[in-house]
Design a protein around this motif. Structure first.
Motif, PDB file in Angstrom:
ATOM      1  N   ASP A  56     -35.889 -40.454  -4.981  1.00  0.00           N
ATOM      2  CA  ASP A  56     -36.235 -40.444  -6.435  1.00  0.00           C
ATOM      3  C   ASP A  56     -35.518 -38.828  -6.580  1.00  0.00           C
ATOM      4  O   ASP A  56     -35.727 -37.633  -6.167  1.00  0.00           O
ATOM      5  CB  ASP A  56     -36.538 -41.075  -7.218  1.00  0.00           C
ATOM      6  N   ASP A  57     -35.335 -38.470  -8.282  1.00  0.00           N
ATOM      7  CA  ASP A  57     -35.484 -36.853  -8.391  1.00  0.00           C
ATOM      8  C   ASP A  57     -36.199 -36.537  -7.681  1.00  0.00           C
ATOM      9  O   ASP A  57     -35.727 -35.090  -7.428  1.00  0.00           O
ATOM     10  CB  ASP A  57     -35.114 -36.684  -9.840  1.00  0.00           C
ATOM     11  N   GLY A  72     -26.299 -45.855  -0.876  1.00  0.00           N
ATOM     12  CA  GLY A  72     -26.590 -45.119  -2.289  1.00  0.00           C
ATOM     13  C   GLY A  72     -27.420 -44.352  -1.996  1.00  0.00           C
ATOM     14  O   GLY A  72     -27.027 -43.409  -3.064  1.00  0.00           O
ATOM     15  N   ALA A  73     -28.195 -44.168  -1.267  1.00  0.00           N
ATOM     16  CA  ALA A  73     -29.528 -42.837  -1.492  1.00  0.00           C
ATOM     17  C   ALA A  73     -28.729 -41.668  -0.839  1.00  0.00           C
ATOM     18  O   ALA A  73     -29.309 -40.614  -0.922  1.00  0.00           O
ATOM     19  CB  ALA A  73     -30.887 -43.791  -0.688  1.00  0.00           C
ATOM     20  N   LYS A 106     -26.527 -39.946  -3.290  1.00  0.00           N
ATOM     21  CA  LYS A 106     -27.640 -39.751  -4.494  1.00  0.00           C
ATOM     22  C   LYS A 106     -28.089 -38.099  -3.841  1.00  0.00           C
ATOM     23  O   LYS A 106     -27.877 -37.301  -4.527  1.00  0.00           O
ATOM     24  CB  LYS A 106     -28.668 -40.412  -4.462  1.00  0.00           C
ATOM     25  N   SER A 107     -28.465 -37.992  -2.190  1.00  0.00           N
ATOM     26  CA  SER A 107     -29.003 -36.770  -1.774  1.00  0.00           C
ATOM     27  C   SER A 107     -28.005 -36.384  -1.641  1.00  0.00           C
ATOM     28  O   SER A 107     -27.765 -34.719  -2.059  1.00  0.00           O
ATOM     29  CB  SER A 107     -30.100 -37.240  -0.791  1.00  0.00           C
ATOM     30  N   LYS A 154     -24.919 -35.763  -2.907  1.00  0.00           N
ATOM     31  CA  LYS A 154     -23.712 -35.287  -4.513  1.00  0.00           C
ATOM     32  C   LYS A 154     -25.305 -34.209  -4.779  1.00  0.00           C
ATOM     33  O   LYS A 154     -24.962 -33.093  -6.072  1.00  0.00           O
ATOM     34  CB  LYS A 154     -23.904 -35.951  -5.513  1.00  0.00           C
ATOM     35  N   ALA A 155     -26.662 -34.679  -4.998  1.00  0.00           N
ATOM     36  CA  ALA A 155     -27.397 -33.572  -4.833  1.00  0.00           C
ATOM     37  C   ALA A 155     -27.959 -32.000  -4.225  1.00  0.00           C
ATOM     38  O   ALA A 155     -28.554 -31.621  -4.596  1.00  0.00           O
ATOM     39  CB  ALA A 155     -28.804 -34.012  -5.247  1.00  0.00           C
TER      40      ALA A 155
END
Length: 424
Positions: free
Chosen positions: A270-271, A321-322, A325-326, A328-329
């Motif tokens: 998560d964020d 997908g996880a 997310k990481s 791109k962050a």
């Protein structure tokens, strides 16, 4: 005196005229700068790269040349998450039928297959004979990649690494099956010291449940932060890093705060976990192919017990997908596949899944070279094709920037200056 002088001159002549190998590269991936260089020459002497030159340098008659002008050359690839001593199989009885010798003999083929796929270095994250396999490769007794291994993983009671999950009570009490199970700070410290004694290069823990174990939940946290911190601190004392299997967000955050070097899988990241990983410099090793593989296997009737099939279907579909997310962050990414969960040799498919999720192929290759060597702690020797580095060099048939699938067309493999696969 005359004999000593003659011996000195002979030794000097061997050094002075040692054969060099000139490798002509049509394209060379500069993994440090994520660019492609045209018409380059790599000069190798013994097991080291001694120069990298623009153009095709003319070799002397005493030297050797390797013509890779039609191919794309890059540093030997590094897979940061493999299990070199086993491979996916629906026969659940194998665990009760195979002795360690049987497992070791199987590892011989898995090791060779991995090297021939262009992976000259791997980080093995859990196996019963992986230390012996590493030693056999280092001695030249079998062919395989350079192995850095955790040996047996460290798990809590009932956790992902507890081999007695789902067994009847009398089997649950067999000491050998509980050798990697710990509870409390003192047992955690002792386990790290035991792995060091056994010859492990690093530590692998499970801070959450998993998919392919007979526990009902793959996402719940399974170590306290205090326990993980004790493991990390002790490992550091012994010069070892800690890789952490983690699917659930809470288990990820506990592990990152405690100082682990990498999070493996990271399915429910998560964020908050992402922010912590960026702050701590923790690597994410995604293992996308493992998720897709177990999800596919779960569709086959009887391949997995129902409890595993349910988790495989759910968790397996989320890992890509996880990763997206990481990545791109801005989380640091190191290439890892969980080889053994799928058939060895297909490691290259992770590149395809990573590009599908948004990472450009040259960045993917950097994750499998520069970043991977940094994660393991071997950047001084591996990860780039530069003067002074070990001669781990591979080549693919085609241009991966135009078609990622050419990463599966490995035509040349050199490890430590020795050619194991050639175009001729």
């Amino acid at each position: 005196m005359r004999y000593l002088l003659l011996s000195f001159l002979m030794a000097f002549s061997v050094v002075a005229f040692a054969q060099k190998t000139y490798i002509y590269c049509g394209q060379l991936v500069d993994t440090k700068n994520t660019t492609m260089l045209k018409e380059m020459t790599i000069v190798v002497e013994k097991n080291k790269i001694i120069d990298v030159q623009k153009g095709y340098t003319v070799a002397t008659a005493a030297d050797k040349t390797i013509d890779l002008k039609a191919y794309t050359v890059m540093p030997g690839l590094i897979d940061c998450h493999v299990h070199i001593d086993h491979e996916t199989n629906p026969n659940r009885m194998l665990a009760f039928q195979q002795n360690k010798a049987d497992i070791a003999f199987g590892s011989i083929q898995y090791s060779k297959t991995t090297l021939m796929a262009g992976f000259t270095t791997v980080r093995d994250l859990g196996g019963s004979v992986s230390i012996a396999v590493r030693n056999a490769i280092n001695k030249g007794q079998i062919v395989g990649p350079r192995v850095y291994t955790a040996g047996k993983i460290i798990s809590s009671t009932g956790g992902h690494g507890d081999a007695t999950n789902g067994l009847r009570e009398d089997l649950m009490n067999i000491s050998e099956l509980n050798s990697d199970v710990v509870n409390g700070v003192d047992e955690c410290i002792k386990a790290v010291r035991q792995r060091y004694k056994e010859g492990a290069d690093l530590i692998k823990i499970c801070s959450t449940g998993g998919v392919l174990s007979l526990e009902k939940d793959g996402s719940g946290a399974q170590f306290s932060e205090e326990e993980i911190r004790a493991i990390v601190t002790t490992a550091k004392d012994y010069g070892m890093r800690v890789a952490c299997h983690a699917h659930g967000a809470e288990g990820i955050k506990r592990a990152v705060r405690a100082g682990v070097t990498s999070i493996e899988h990271g399915t429910y990241i998560d964020d908050e976990a992402i922010a912590l990983m960026k702050q701590m410099g923790t690597y994410h090793v995604p293992t996308i192919i493992a998720g897709k593989s177990v999800a596919d296997s779960a569709k086959k009737p009887g391949y997995f017990p129902e409890i595993i099939a349910t988790k495989a279907t759910t968790v397996g579909g989320l890992i890509q997908g996880a990763f997206a997310k990481s990545y791109k962050a801005g989380v640091k990414i190191a290439f890892g596949t969980d080889a053994g969960v799928y058939a060895h040799g297909k490691n290259w498919m992770e590149f395809e899944y990573m590009t599908q999720a948004g990472m450009p192929i040259l960045e993917c290759i950097k994750a499998a070279t520069v970043n991977a060597s940094d994660l393991i702690g071997v950047s001084d020797d591996l990860g780039t094709i530069e003067k002074g580095k070990l001669a781990d060099i591979v080549a693919v048939d085609g241009d991966p920037t135009k078609d990622v699938k050419v990463m599966g067309k490995m035509v040349f493999v050199m490890k430590d200056g020795v050619v194991y696969k050639s175009t001729k």
